[in-house]
Each structure stands twice: as structure tokens, then as C-alpha cells.
Design an enzyme around this catalytic site. Structure first.
Site, PDB file in Angstrom:
ATOM      1  N   PHE A  75      27.779  -5.030  32.093  1.00  0.00           N
ATOM      2  CA  PHE A  75      27.349  -6.240  31.376  1.00  0.00           C
ATOM      3  C   PHE A  75      26.379  -7.093  32.188  1.00  0.00           C
ATOM      4  O   PHE A  75      26.213  -8.274  31.906  1.00  0.00           O
ATOM      5  CB  PHE A  75      28.581  -7.074  30.989  1.00  0.00           C
ATOM      6  CG  PHE A  75      29.608  -6.284  30.228  1.00  0.00           C
ATOM      7  CD1 PHE A  75      29.406  -5.977  28.893  1.00  0.00           C
ATOM      8  CD2 PHE A  75      30.753  -5.822  30.851  1.00  0.00           C
ATOM      9  CE1 PHE A  75      30.341  -5.227  28.187  1.00  0.00           C
ATOM     10  CE2 PHE A  75      31.696  -5.062  30.158  1.00  0.00           C
ATOM     11  CZ  PHE A  75      31.494  -4.773  28.818  1.00  0.00           C
ATOM     12  N   LYS A 105      30.585  -2.787  24.609  1.00  0.00           N
ATOM     13  CA  LYS A 105      29.242  -3.085  25.090  1.00  0.00           C
ATOM     14  C   LYS A 105      28.291  -3.467  23.941  1.00  0.00           C
ATOM     15  O   LYS A 105      27.624  -4.492  23.984  1.00  0.00           O
ATOM     16  CB  LYS A 105      28.702  -1.864  25.846  1.00  0.00           C
ATOM     17  CG  LYS A 105      27.252  -1.900  26.174  1.00  0.00           C
ATOM     18  CD  LYS A 105      26.967  -2.934  27.241  1.00  0.00           C
ATOM     19  CE  LYS A 105      25.492  -3.187  27.334  1.00  0.00           C
ATOM     20  NZ  LYS A 105      25.092  -3.704  28.623  1.00  0.00           N
ATOM     21  N   CYS A 114      17.230  -4.433  26.352  1.00  0.00           N
ATOM     22  CA  CYS A 114      18.624  -4.239  25.917  1.00  0.00           C
ATOM     23  C   CYS A 114      18.906  -4.757  24.501  1.00  0.00           C
ATOM     24  O   CYS A 114      19.125  -3.967  23.592  1.00  0.00           O
ATOM     25  CB  CYS A 114      19.563  -4.899  26.902  1.00  0.00           C
ATOM     26  SG  CYS A 114      19.377  -4.231  28.556  1.00  0.00           S
TER      27      CYS A 114
HETATM   28  C1  UGA Z   1      21.598  -8.640  28.181  1.00  0.00           C
HETATM   29  C2  UGA Z   1      23.052  -9.166  28.194  1.00  0.00           C
HETATM   30  O1  UGA Z   1      23.038 -10.571  28.376  1.00  0.00           O
HETATM   31  C3  UGA Z   1      23.834  -8.516  29.345  1.00  0.00           C
HETATM   32  O2  UGA Z   1      25.183  -8.950  29.303  1.00  0.00           O
HETATM   33  C4  UGA Z   1      23.766  -6.999  29.168  1.00  0.00           C
HETATM   34  O3  UGA Z   1      24.433  -6.335  30.225  1.00  0.00           O
HETATM   35  C5  UGA Z   1      22.314  -6.561  29.177  1.00  0.00           C
HETATM   36  O4  UGA Z   1      21.612  -7.216  28.094  1.00  0.00           O
HETATM   37  C6  UGA Z   1      22.282  -5.073  28.977  1.00  0.00           C
HETATM   38  O5  UGA Z   1      22.646  -4.606  27.905  1.00  0.00           O
HETATM   39  O6  UGA Z   1      21.983  -4.365  29.942  1.00  0.00           O
HETATM   40  P1  UGA Z   1      19.407  -9.232  29.594  1.00  0.00           P
HETATM   41  O7  UGA Z   1      18.684  -8.283  28.691  1.00  0.00           O
HETATM   42  O8  UGA Z   1      19.171  -9.167  31.063  1.00  0.00           O
HETATM   43  O9  UGA Z   1      20.987  -9.072  29.394  1.00  0.00           O
HETATM   44  O10 UGA Z   1      18.975 -10.684  29.124  1.00  0.00           O
HETATM   45  P2  UGA Z   1      19.676 -11.962  28.477  1.00  0.00           P
HETATM   46  O11 UGA Z   1      19.929 -12.959  29.516  1.00  0.00           O
HETATM   47  O12 UGA Z   1      20.795 -11.570  27.592  1.00  0.00           O
HETATM   48  O13 UGA Z   1      18.475 -12.507  27.581  1.00  0.00           O
HETATM   49  C7  UGA Z   1      17.974 -11.710  26.499  1.00  0.00           C
HETATM   50  C8  UGA Z   1      16.887 -12.413  25.763  1.00  0.00           C
HETATM   51  O14 UGA Z   1      17.407 -13.508  25.012  1.00  0.00           O
HETATM   52  C9  UGA Z   1      15.768 -12.992  26.620  1.00  0.00           C
HETATM   53  O15 UGA Z   1      14.526 -12.678  26.031  1.00  0.00           O
HETATM   54  C10 UGA Z   1      16.031 -14.488  26.584  1.00  0.00           C
HETATM   55  O16 UGA Z   1      14.856 -15.246  26.747  1.00  0.00           O
HETATM   56  C11 UGA Z   1      16.613 -14.655  25.193  1.00  0.00           C
HETATM   57  N1  UGA Z   1      17.464 -15.856  25.038  1.00  0.00           N
HETATM   58  C12 UGA Z   1      18.596 -15.994  25.760  1.00  0.00           C
HETATM   59  C13 UGA Z   1      17.115 -16.821  24.104  1.00  0.00           C
HETATM   60  O17 UGA Z   1      16.086 -16.718  23.416  1.00  0.00           O
HETATM   61  N2  UGA Z   1      17.919 -17.928  23.942  1.00  0.00           N
HETATM   62  C14 UGA Z   1      19.052 -18.081  24.667  1.00  0.00           C
HETATM   63  O18 UGA Z   1      19.747 -19.109  24.451  1.00  0.00           O
HETATM   64  C15 UGA Z   1      19.397 -17.100  25.582  1.00  0.00           C
END
Ligand code: UGA
Length: 447
Positions: free
Chosen positions: A160, A215, A271
């Protein structure tokens, strides 16, 4: 005897997992099929930007002065099979070209290459994000191929970690989920994770399908939360409300929570987008597609945001064509603290405006090389100031700390027009307006 660990695939997930296992005290051997990656890692260099990872790697990679020497890398499957008691499979599972389904070819190839060499008892542990049902299929394949037969077992242990926080998330996971078929497999994984479990990480034991589903369910929930708040942003725009205030107010309800409620241009990366699509595709195969049709809507709300940002920019520039307009774009990566531009909303918006004739200049603190590779025809600048010089409009599309710390007054001297559109709702409107900027953000009133 302490368990010996191997990690197959050394991308974000594998490189971090390998370094973390060495940090926990295990002897670790990492394998990748790309020679350049192995050469870099052996020198203690990380092929991507991930805070803290290079230090952790250098602390353990054999041959580096002062290291524990517990971590080595190889390209030799026989060596990996001979070395390891526990083999973590960390290869990627991208979206299939032209389909929603996930491409299992890397996982299948890794498991087959490894299994053929497994002549002694071992536990193979899948970490990659896979369609539910994969573990059962792979377990059968291992039984067929491994010379040690039933002495080799499979477990599923989804990961995660978030990019940008990979080291912290791996060393101090908020939960450890293991799908197992035997007490022996559970016992081995309890031994592997004894340190974080001792420090309080919950250890959840399930069957294969549940572990695989945890997941995809988690990522679907996160995507849903983001698209929910972005849908509220659309309604706020229509009704004259303020989505940032709305998010703050509903977030105080502990059942809702304030995290992942930042409205803006939506989610991207390697992801969330592909995981919700692969989940829909798999549910379809299982005859449960109705259960996940809502994810289609989550995906469309998200993809719509990018177009809405383009239209907001057009409108702010007076409507009509982008021809001859100078557009500064701050941010190219899909999120801050990463150099990853895969399915980046920021780069998508920059690209759309560029393709409609705008003169787009992009700056990103860490993502420049990857952005240039993916979108070589965009303009690039070496600093935020250089990107903003002479611009008719500035778009804030990835919320790096560097951008929050910009001095709006100084930047105003450089801009052609003091007009900033915040695609991430992360800048302080009061500061920017005080410095004479017209500040607009998605889902918030104009002034
Ligand atoms: C995501 C999950 O958060 C991890 O728990 C998971 O392990 C991972 O995918 C995976 O499957 O490997 P990640 O892709 O690193 O992690 O990024 P996030 O922090 O989840 O952000 C994803 C996207 O959502 C980004 O583009 C971010 O800018 C956007 N986001 C996030 C928003 O637009 N608003 C928010 O409030 C939060």
C-alpha cells in the site's frame, strides 16, 4: 537461521521493499531483467526520485563504504532461487494496451522464471497488484514447474505504499495483509514482518482472493473519495459555493475524515487510474460488473477535470483560441515529491493547451527529464521564474512545496499578466490576491 530474502523487480515497489528488508536485518538479493537498473542499484543509485530511498539503499548495498553489505543485486534466476527462503514478486502490472484489463505478462514471466529453478523449500510472495484469482492460478503454475514441488508455497501480500512516502510506508506500514493457504506460510510472514508488527502494524490474515481484493478495494475507495470531492467542486462551480470550505467542514466528521478530499484536476499516476479499470474488467469476467459500474463514473468525473481545467484557462484568457497565448505551467508530475509523470493530470492539461496552439512552458522540480521524454514538443524552463516570465496566465498543476513558497509579489514582476489558476487548491488565495494577482481555483468563487 535468519530467513534469506529475494526481491524480484526493482521499480518503486521492489527497490524500496529490498532496501527495507535489509534495514529490518535480513540478507537480501534483488533481481531485475534490466541490466541498467541492476548496475545503478549496485552503485547505490536509485533509478527514480523517491525521498530517503537512496540513503537507505546506500546504507545496505554491498561494496559501498560503511554499508552493512546485506543487500546485493543480480540478474541470475538460478542464484536467486538458490539464495532465498522467501521470494517477493514486485514486478509491475500496467494497463493492457487498448483494454481496461491489467497486463499480467510481467508477473507470469517472473513467477515462471523463478519457479523453474526452485529446488528447495521456499515461500513465493506476490506483492504486485493483480486481478482477483491470479494467486490461485499462479500457485498451480508453481506446483507444476518447481522441482521442489509441494515444498514451494505461494502467499499474497499486497503493498500500500505511496510514491513520495515509499520508505516510510514500507518500514512502518499502517497494515500488513497476507493471503495464505497454510500455517507455515503465515508463520514465515510473521517472521519477516516481526519488527513492524512489534511496533504496532496490524497483521491481517486472509485467503488469496480477499488479499488480492483488499488492494483494489483500497485504491477504488481512494479514487472514489477524490472523485466525490471533485463532483462537489462541479456543483460548487454551478452554485457559487466553495469546495475547499465544504471539504473542511465535512472532513471534521470522523466517519468521513479530511484526507483525500482535495479537489482539483484529479488523480493520476501508475496506480489509481489503471487499478480501477482493471477492477471493472475483472468484475465483468466474474459476472459481477454491476457491482462496479459506479467506478466508471468515478473514472469519468476524474478525466473530466482535465478538460475543465483547459476550459477554465480558456475562459480566464477571454475565451476563444489559445493561439499566441503564453501559458506557464507549474508542475508536471502526477503528484509532488515524485518524478513520476505516468498519466499525470498536469502534463495532460499542458499537452491539451499546447495542442490547441498555446505556447506552453512547463517547470517541475523533479519531473523535467521524464516529462521531456513523454512530451518532447512542450516548452520547458529551468525554474518557476523562467516559466512565468512574460506569461499571460500561470497554471499551478502539481502542489510542490516549492510552489507554495513562491513569492507572489516577485513573480508578479515577471509575469505578463498577474493571472493564476490553481488546479490543486493548494496556494493561499489571500497572499496571491494581496500581491495583485487574479487568483482562481476549481470549485471556488472567483473573488
Ligand atoms: C496510491 C495509493 O495511495 C497507495 O496506497 C497505493 O499503494 C498506490 O497507489 C499503489 O497502488 O501502488 P500513489 O499512486 O503513490 O498511491 O498516489 P496517491 O497519493 O494515492 O495520489 C494519487 C493521485 O490522487 C495523485 O495524482 C494526487 O494528486 C491525487 N489526489 C490525491 C487528489 O487529487 N486529491 C487528493 O485529495 C489526494
Amino acid at each position: 537461521m535468519a530467513l534469506k530474502i529475494t526481491v524480484i523487480g526493482t521499480g518503486y515497489l521492489g527497490a524500496t521493499h529490498a532496501a527495507a528488508m535489509a534495514e529490518l536485518g535480513f540478507e537480501v538479493l534483488g533481481l531485475d531483467v534490466v541490466p541498467e537498473k541492476i548496475e545503478m542499484l549496485t552503485r547505490g543509485e536509485v533509478p527514480m526520485y523517491e525521498p530517503g530511498l537512496e540513503d537507505l539503499l546506500r546504507k545496505h548495498v554491498a561494496g559501498i563504504e560503511g554499508s552493512t553489505g546485506r543487500l546485493r543485486f543480480t540478474m541470475d534466476w538460478a542464484e536467486v532461487a538458490e539464495f532465498g527462503d522467501v521470494h517477493f514478486v514486485c514486478v509491475n502490472t500496467p494497463q493492457k494496451h487498448g483494454e481496461y484489463a491489467c497486463d499480467m505478462s510481467y508477473v507470469d514471466a517472473a513467477v515462471e522464471s523463478l519457479a523453474k529453478h526452485l529446488g528447495k523449500p521456499a515461500l513465493v510472495v506476490g506483492k504486485s497488484t493483480v486481478p482477483v484469482g491470479s494467486a490461485e492460478r499462479l500457485a498451480a503454475r508453481i506446483l507444476e514447474l518447481a522441482p521442489a514441488g509441494g515444498e514451494v508455497e505461494l502467499a499474497w501480500n499486497p503493498e500500500f505504499l505511496r510514491e513520495g512516502f515509499a520508505v516510510q510506508d514500507t518500514l512502518h506500514p499502517d497494515r500488513i495483509v497476507v493471503g495464505v493457504c497454510s500455517d507455515r506460510a503465515e508463520k514465515t510472514l510473521r517472521e519477516v514482518y516481526a519488527t513492524p508488527v512489534g511496533q504496532g502494524s496490524p497483521f491481517v490474515v486472509t485467503d488469496f482472493p480477499t488479499a488480492e481484493l483488499v488492494k483494489t478495494a483500497a485504491n477504488s475507495f481512494l479514487a472514489t473519495k477524490i472523485s466525490f470531492i471533485n463532483a462537489m467542486a462541479e456543483v460548487c462551480e454551478a452554485a457559487g459555493g466553495d469546495v475547499a470550505k465544504l471539504a473542511e467542514a465535512i472532513g471534521y466528521d470522523e466517519r468521513i475524515g479530511s484526507k483525500f478530499l482535495r479537489a482539483g484536476i484529479g488523480f493520476g499516476g501508475g496506480c489509481l487510474p489503471k487499478d480501477i479499470r482493471a477492477f471493472m474488467a475483472r468484475a465483468g469476467e466474474l459476472g459481477a460488473d454491476q457491482a462496479l459500474t459506479f467506478l466508471r463514473e468515478i473514472d469519468s468525473i476524474n478525466m473530466r477535470r482535465r478538460g475543465q481545467m483547459v476550459e477554465m484557462t480558456r475562459e480566464a484568457l477571454g475565451g476563444g483560441s489559445f493561439l499566441g497565448k503564453r501559458v506557464a505551467v507549474l508542475g508536471a508530475t502526477f503528484k509532488p515529491d515524485s518524478d513520476d509523470v505516468r498519466d499525470s493530470p498536469a502534463l495532460n492539461v499542458a499537452g491539451q493547451i499546447h495542442l490547441q496552439g498555446g505556447q506552453v512552458t512547463v517547470y517541475d522540480p523533479k519531473g523535467m527529464d521524464n516529462a521531456r521524454r513523454l512530451f518532447p514538443t512542450l516548452g520547458y524552463a529551468e525554474s518557476a521564474e523562467a516559466a512565468v516570465r512574460g506569461a499571460d496566465v500561470v497554471l499551478h498543476l502539481t502542489e510542490w512545496r516549492e510552489f507554495r513558497e513562491l513569492d507572489p509579489a516577485a513573480l508578479g514582476e515577471l509575469a505578463g499578466t498577474r493571472l493564476i489558476l490553481d488546479g490543486r487548491n493548494a496556494l493561499d488565495p489571500v497572499l496571491w490576491r494581496k500581491a495583485g494577482w487574479t487568483y482562481r481555483a476549481m470549485g471556488r468563487p472567483a473573488a
